[in-house]
Motif scaffolding. Sequence first.
Motif, PDB file in Angstrom:
ATOM      1  N   ALA A 214      -9.924 -44.153  -7.733  1.00 21.71           N
ATOM      2  CA  ALA A 214     -11.055 -44.772  -8.426  1.00 21.71           C
ATOM      3  C   ALA A 214     -12.220 -44.986  -7.464  1.00 21.71           C
ATOM      4  CB  ALA A 214     -10.618 -46.098  -9.045  1.00 21.71           C
ATOM      5  N   ASP A 215     -11.925 -45.435  -6.256  1.00 17.89           N
ATOM      6  CA  ASP A 215     -12.984 -45.657  -5.272  1.00 17.89           C
ATOM      7  C   ASP A 215     -13.681 -44.353  -4.911  1.00 17.89           C
ATOM      8  OD1 ASP A 215     -12.234 -48.303  -5.250  1.00 17.89           O
ATOM      9  OD2 ASP A 215     -10.947 -48.106  -3.475  1.00 17.89           O
ATOM     10  N   ALA A 216     -12.904 -43.291  -4.747  1.00 21.69           N
ATOM     11  CA  ALA A 216     -13.483 -41.998  -4.367  1.00 21.69           C
ATOM     12  C   ALA A 216     -14.403 -41.459  -5.460  1.00 21.69           C
ATOM     13  CB  ALA A 216     -12.366 -41.001  -4.071  1.00 21.69           C
ATOM     14  N   LEU A 217     -13.994 -41.565  -6.738  1.00 20.61           N
ATOM     15  CA  LEU A 217     -14.843 -41.071  -7.820  1.00 20.61           C
ATOM     16  C   LEU A 217     -16.113 -41.899  -7.960  1.00 20.61           C
ATOM     17  CD1 LEU A 217     -12.478 -39.905 -10.699  1.00 20.61           C
ATOM     18  CD2 LEU A 217     -13.162 -38.783  -8.579  1.00 20.61           C
ATOM     19  N   ARG A 218     -15.995 -43.202  -7.789  1.00 15.62           N
ATOM     20  CA  ARG A 218     -17.194 -44.047  -7.823  1.00 15.62           C
ATOM     21  C   ARG A 218     -18.164 -43.649  -6.715  1.00 15.62           C
ATOM     22  NH1 ARG A 218     -13.802 -48.348  -9.589  1.00 15.62           N
ATOM     23  NH2 ARG A 218     -13.249 -48.791  -7.415  1.00 15.62           N
ATOM     24  N   ALA A 219     -17.613 -43.410  -5.534  1.00 11.26           N
ATOM     25  CA  ALA A 219     -18.467 -43.029  -4.404  1.00 11.26           C
ATOM     26  C   ALA A 219     -19.113 -41.668  -4.658  1.00 11.26           C
ATOM     27  CB  ALA A 219     -17.650 -43.002  -3.123  1.00 11.26           C
ATOM     28  N   ALA A 220     -18.349 -40.705  -5.167  1.00 15.67           N
ATOM     29  CA  ALA A 220     -18.893 -39.365  -5.432  1.00 15.67           C
ATOM     30  C   ALA A 220     -20.039 -39.421  -6.438  1.00 15.67           C
ATOM     31  CB  ALA A 220     -17.776 -38.454  -5.939  1.00 15.67           C
ATOM     32  N   GLU A 221     -19.845 -40.234  -7.470  1.00 14.42           N
ATOM     33  CA  GLU A 221     -20.879 -40.365  -8.503  1.00 14.42           C
ATOM     34  C   GLU A 221     -22.106 -41.108  -7.965  1.00 14.42           C
ATOM     35  OE1 GLU A 221     -21.231 -42.151 -13.061  1.00 14.42           O
ATOM     36  OE2 GLU A 221     -19.371 -42.347 -11.910  1.00 14.42           O
ATOM     37  N   LYS A 222     -21.881 -42.177  -7.224  1.00 14.72           N
ATOM     38  CA  LYS A 222     -22.993 -42.977  -6.707  1.00 14.72           C
ATOM     39  C   LYS A 222     -23.812 -42.220  -5.663  1.00 14.72           C
ATOM     40  CE  LYS A 222     -21.319 -47.686  -7.504  1.00 14.72           C
ATOM     41  NZ  LYS A 222     -20.929 -48.969  -6.869  1.00 14.72           N
ATOM     42  N   LEU A 223     -23.147 -41.389  -4.874  1.00 16.98           N
ATOM     43  CA  LEU A 223     -23.866 -40.635  -3.856  1.00 16.98           C
ATOM     44  C   LEU A 223     -24.948 -39.760  -4.474  1.00 16.98           C
ATOM     45  CD1 LEU A 223     -21.108 -39.521  -1.309  1.00 16.98           C
ATOM     46  CD2 LEU A 223     -22.985 -41.108  -0.940  1.00 16.98           C
ATOM     47  N   VAL A 224     -24.587 -39.074  -5.532  1.00 15.76           N
ATOM     48  CA  VAL A 224     -25.565 -38.207  -6.201  1.00 15.76           C
ATOM     49  C   VAL A 224     -26.721 -39.037  -6.742  1.00 15.76           C
ATOM     50  CG1 VAL A 224     -25.921 -36.611  -8.120  1.00 15.76           C
ATOM     51  CG2 VAL A 224     -23.822 -36.489  -6.779  1.00 15.76           C
ATOM     52  N   ALA A 225     -26.406 -40.180  -7.364  1.00 15.18           N
ATOM     53  CA  ALA A 225     -27.442 -41.027  -7.951  1.00 15.18           C
ATOM     54  C   ALA A 225     -28.336 -41.637  -6.872  1.00 15.18           C
ATOM     55  CB  ALA A 225     -26.800 -42.124  -8.795  1.00 15.18           C
ATOM     56  N   CYS A 226     -27.730 -42.106  -5.781  1.00 15.96           N
ATOM     57  CA  CYS A 226     -28.510 -42.761  -4.721  1.00 15.96           C
ATOM     58  C   CYS A 226     -29.423 -41.778  -4.003  1.00 15.96           C
ATOM     59  CB  CYS A 226     -27.567 -43.427  -3.723  1.00 15.96           C
ATOM     60  SG  CYS A 226     -26.743 -44.897  -4.347  1.00 15.96           S
ATOM     61  N   VAL A 227     -28.929 -40.575  -3.743  1.00 15.65           N
ATOM     62  CA  VAL A 227     -29.766 -39.574  -3.081  1.00 15.65           C
ATOM     63  C   VAL A 227     -30.942 -39.207  -3.977  1.00 15.65           C
ATOM     64  CG1 VAL A 227     -29.837 -37.174  -2.302  1.00 15.65           C
ATOM     65  CG2 VAL A 227     -27.960 -38.667  -1.588  1.00 15.65           C
TER      66      VAL A 227
END
Length: 452
Positions: free
Chosen positions: A332-345
């Motif tokens: 769950a943490d990894a998917l949240r991070a993967a999704e947030k990275l795209v949004a934050c960039v």
Amino acid sequence: MSSITQLIRYIFQGGPPETGIPNRVRAEIRAREASSERLISWVQLGLVLFFSILYAIAPRAEGTAGFNFVPIALGAYFLFTVLRLVLSYRFELPQWYLLISIGVDMALLVGLIFSFHIQYDQHPSFYLKTPTLMYVFIFIGLRALRFDPRFVLTTGLVAVAGWLGLVFYAAFADMDSMRVTRNYVDYLTGNSILIGAELDKTMVILAVTIILSVALYRGRSMLFEATRDQAAAQDLRRFFAPEVAASITDAHTALEAGEGSLREAAILYADIRSFTSTSATLDPETVLAVLAEYQNLVVEVINKEGGSVDKFLGDGILATFGAVYPSETYAADALRAAEKLVACVAAEQERFTSAGWPGQLRIGTAAAAGTVTVGVIGSKTRLEFTVIGDAVNRAAKLEDANKAQNSSSLTDQPTWELALRQGYQAALLEVRPCVHVAGMRQPIDLVVLAEQ
């Protein structure tokens, strides 16, 4: 002869030479020594206040006939200690001032002992039996707080010189009535001087001084090494995730290649799109500035989601979740991070533009979960802490598949379902079943976390 010269130089340097020690390590040692001087000043202040209170409330000794120097000595020492304490907070006390401080300490103590025969109207041999001499060990011990044997040695030698001066004066002050004796009873019951007893006191002071100095010479060498190792460990934490660095520096035994353990973990890959072709048109400073902005942003997101950056792969980043330390929500943490990275960039394009990146900076991310081996690989002289396993390979292949799938973030169906069971909450964008991913033997079901 050269070994004797080195030994003498070693003694006067107060420990191992600082040659070859980085400036930051020397600065750290100086900061610790300055802190020790403040501690010494506070202890001295506490001692003088304690003895002043004790002197004020204790019953007066009988037999005094002359002038009482004790209040003057305590008052003078109190003022000097306060001055020393204030100066220690203003700047780093120079060595010459510390040597003067040692001289003042011993001068006050010797002067106080000397005054006793005046205060009690006795022959100078009277003061040789005063227990006040024991305070010399307090001054010697205080200097040990700095962890510099030179000051302990100096204090002890000055104390010995002061005491021998008192003995010499007592022995030759009144030549008409010689007070030197070899009778121990006469020495204990009268104002006689037993040279052997005074030499015993001198030898005890010297012995304590030498033992403490030797211990501090050894300890100072360890201090240098420990400070250097601490600086190296702090640097290590900048090259590795804090958890990885801690597992290396806190290991009970030396790490060897081939050591590892199996963990259930998730792996995340992130990569900048068209980085190679775009960076070829930019100067190196701009490329590094953009990478710094990008990597700072990515590391912040990954850390917030409970992950650890395992490697910086140029413009790519490999992060782990649950690999260094076990986690119950790694997928769950990894998917949240993967999704947030795209949004934050996407939301922080101004940072990259200001750093010199032309156009829009886009990234691709992918995450995969599974059993991985966490451990040390490499040779006897070069080790690396890393993760190995099918999840690592899948995450890398899935990230490459973003280009073919026209997506920004991908995972596989098993990782998605595992993340949901671990508390991951997100709307399912799209499932692409039985997709042939380059580098993988069997088709897999892809889950799109973020579209392009």
